[in-house]
Design an enzyme around this catalytic site. Sequence first.
Site, PDB file in Angstrom:
ATOM      1  N   ASP A  57      -2.763   0.493   8.075  1.00 30.85           N
ATOM      2  CA  ASP A  57      -1.624   1.407   7.900  1.00 30.85           C
ATOM      3  C   ASP A  57      -0.463   1.129   8.867  1.00 30.85           C
ATOM      4  O   ASP A  57       0.280   2.047   9.223  1.00 30.85           O
ATOM      5  CB  ASP A  57      -2.066   2.875   8.029  1.00 30.85           C
ATOM      6  CG  ASP A  57      -3.058   3.279   6.951  1.00 30.85           C
ATOM      7  OD1 ASP A  57      -3.022   2.692   5.857  1.00 30.85           O
ATOM      8  OD2 ASP A  57      -3.876   4.186   7.201  1.00 30.85           O
TER       9      ASP A  57
ATOM     10  N   HIS B  53       0.838   5.133   1.407  1.00 33.31           N
ATOM     11  CA  HIS B  53       0.095   5.953   2.377  1.00 33.31           C
ATOM     12  C   HIS B  53       0.730   7.346   2.436  1.00 33.31           C
ATOM     13  O   HIS B  53       1.953   7.464   2.519  1.00 33.31           O
ATOM     14  CB  HIS B  53       0.129   5.284   3.755  1.00 33.31           C
ATOM     15  CG  HIS B  53      -0.640   6.054   4.775  1.00 33.31           C
ATOM     16  ND1 HIS B  53      -2.016   6.032   4.834  1.00 33.31           N
ATOM     17  CD2 HIS B  53      -0.231   6.910   5.744  1.00 33.31           C
ATOM     18  CE1 HIS B  53      -2.420   6.827   5.810  1.00 33.31           C
ATOM     19  NE2 HIS B  53      -1.354   7.373   6.374  1.00 33.31           N
TER      20      HIS B  53
ATOM     21  N   ASN C 101       0.854  -1.192   0.000  1.00 34.56           N
ATOM     22  CA  ASN C 101       0.000   0.000   0.000  1.00 34.56           C
ATOM     23  C   ASN C 101       0.885   1.236   0.000  1.00 34.56           C
ATOM     24  O   ASN C 101       2.014   1.199   0.491  1.00 34.56           O
ATOM     25  CB  ASN C 101      -0.879   0.002   1.261  1.00 34.56           C
ATOM     26  CG  ASN C 101      -1.830   1.189   1.302  1.00 34.56           C
ATOM     27  OD1 ASN C 101      -2.419   1.554   0.274  1.00 34.56           O
ATOM     28  ND2 ASN C 101      -1.983   1.807   2.462  1.00 34.56           N
TER      29      ASN C 101
ATOM     30  N   SER D  51       4.741   6.792   2.639  1.00 36.18           N
ATOM     31  CA  SER D  51       5.336   5.489   2.965  1.00 36.18           C
ATOM     32  C   SER D  51       4.734   4.420   2.073  1.00 36.18           C
ATOM     33  O   SER D  51       3.532   4.407   1.838  1.00 36.18           O
ATOM     34  CB  SER D  51       5.027   5.094   4.413  1.00 36.18           C
ATOM     35  OG  SER D  51       5.346   6.125   5.327  1.00 36.18           O
TER      36      SER D  51
END
Length: 205
Positions: free
Chosen positions: A138, A102, A100, A129
């Site tokens: 997260d 973020h 992912n 990140s």
Amino acid sequence: MSVVVLISGRGSNMQALIEAGLPVTAVISNVPGAAGLAIAAQHGVPGRLVPHKDFDSRQAFDDALAKEIDRFSPRLVALAGFMRVLTPGFVLRYPERLLNIHPSLLPAFPGLNTHERALAAGVKLHGCSVHFVTADLDHGPIVAQAAIPVRPDDTAASLAQRVLKQEHALYARAVRWFLEGKLAIENGTVNVKGNDAQLVFDDSP
Ligand code: GRF
């Protein structure tokens, strides 16, 4: 060695992955009409829709999403502005194969409105990140971060713009490392084989 990208909206990170020449074989959106689906089509990448609103539970949605992903047998599933919390069962299905991007320097500011919260907190350094996805939102192992200075005249919009530019470069680099088999997770920490830089600092305007 393919990548399936999950999106919910604009799709600029997805576009950056495609334009970096990474092997994106499908883009799946949970939102009908997501702008990113049109961008994928322009690049000749198949788009699929799995609308979360069609399902009664998170579990049912995640099952349908996984079924669609698995049709493409990807090596990696890359979340790029995908605005759904995934069930632990879904995450377990793709161990160390979910990334992912973020828009904050995790573990600071998980969740939404990161640029507003960074300004309100008065931090002097902000950024983005790339991390592996775990069931804890997260909070997965961090692959790479790009940092920018927060300037006195910054607004949430100006921060978002400078961070987004970093996101596009950072995500493409991290996905490439993944596909090249360069990422090793040990005790929750990610190392890149060959000593590639996992931190970028950019103080250009
Ligand atoms: C990006 O800032 C990403 O980090 C966050 O949502 C935004 C999505 O933008 N998770 P886009 O759809 O990639 O343009």
